[in-house]
Design a protein around this motif. Structure first.
Motif, PDB file in Angstrom:
ATOM      1  N   ARG A   1      -8.889   2.506   3.794  1.00 24.92           N
ATOM      2  CA  ARG A   1      -8.692   1.313   2.976  1.00 24.92           C
ATOM      3  C   ARG A   1      -7.246   0.847   3.045  1.00 24.92           C
ATOM      4  N   TYR A   2      -7.062  -0.427   2.731  1.00 23.51           N
ATOM      5  CA  TYR A   2      -5.721  -0.995   2.731  1.00 23.51           C
ATOM      6  C   TYR A   2      -5.254  -1.276   1.303  1.00 23.51           C
ATOM      7  N   ILE A   3      -3.970  -1.059   1.080  1.00 19.49           N
ATOM      8  CA  ILE A   3      -3.331  -1.370  -0.192  1.00 19.49           C
ATOM      9  C   ILE A   3      -2.355  -2.511   0.077  1.00 19.49           C
ATOM     10  N   VAL A   4      -2.417  -3.553  -0.735  1.00 15.04           N
ATOM     11  CA  VAL A   4      -1.526  -4.701  -0.604  1.00 15.04           C
ATOM     12  C   VAL A   4      -0.676  -4.763  -1.862  1.00 15.04           C
ATOM     13  N   PHE A   5       0.631  -4.868  -1.679  1.00 19.24           N
ATOM     14  CA  PHE A   5       1.552  -4.953  -2.806  1.00 19.24           C
ATOM     15  C   PHE A   5       1.950  -6.410  -2.996  1.00 19.24           C
ATOM     16  N   MET A   6       1.774  -6.911  -4.219  1.00 15.44           N
ATOM     17  CA  MET A   6       2.048  -8.308  -4.528  1.00 15.44           C
ATOM     18  C   MET A   6       3.070  -8.385  -5.654  1.00 15.44           C
ATOM     19  N   GLN A   7       3.918  -9.412  -5.592  1.00 15.02           N
ATOM     20  CA  GLN A   7       4.973  -9.536  -6.593  1.00 15.02           C
ATOM     21  C   GLN A   7       5.230 -10.998  -6.931  1.00 15.02           C
TER      22      GLN A   7
END
Length: 84
Positions: free
Chosen positions: A55-61
């Motif tokens: 799975r992929y983890i996406v970091f958003m800010q």
């Protein structure tokens, strides 16, 4: 890595229109769960990605607030608040 970020942005943006019609709360003060499409619609930007097993983890800010989003399926994401 850049291609993956672009592909994830396009995927999330394509589902944003459908999710915009839902009446659930969008991320605001006190909300710790959301979806990637809602975060993109609220002005959050993708800051990084990582692969965790399959799975992929996406970091958003956005400003000083950050979320980590995990792809549950190709079209479903689950995001959790990691800063306030």
């Amino acid at each position: 890595m850049l291609r993956l970020s672009f592909a994830l942005t396009v995927l999330a943006a394509s589902t944003a229109a459908a999710l915009a019609q839902e009446t659930d709360a969008s991320p605001q003060a006190g909300t710790t769960q959301s979806t990637m499409a809602r975060l993109l619609a609220d002005g959050y930007e993708i800051k990084g990605t990582a692969q965790a097993s399959s799975r992929y983890i996406v970091f958003m800010q956005k400003e000083k607030t950050a979320y980590a989003c995990q792809f549950v399926t190709v079209t479903t994401t689950r995001c959790g608040l990691i800063t306030e």
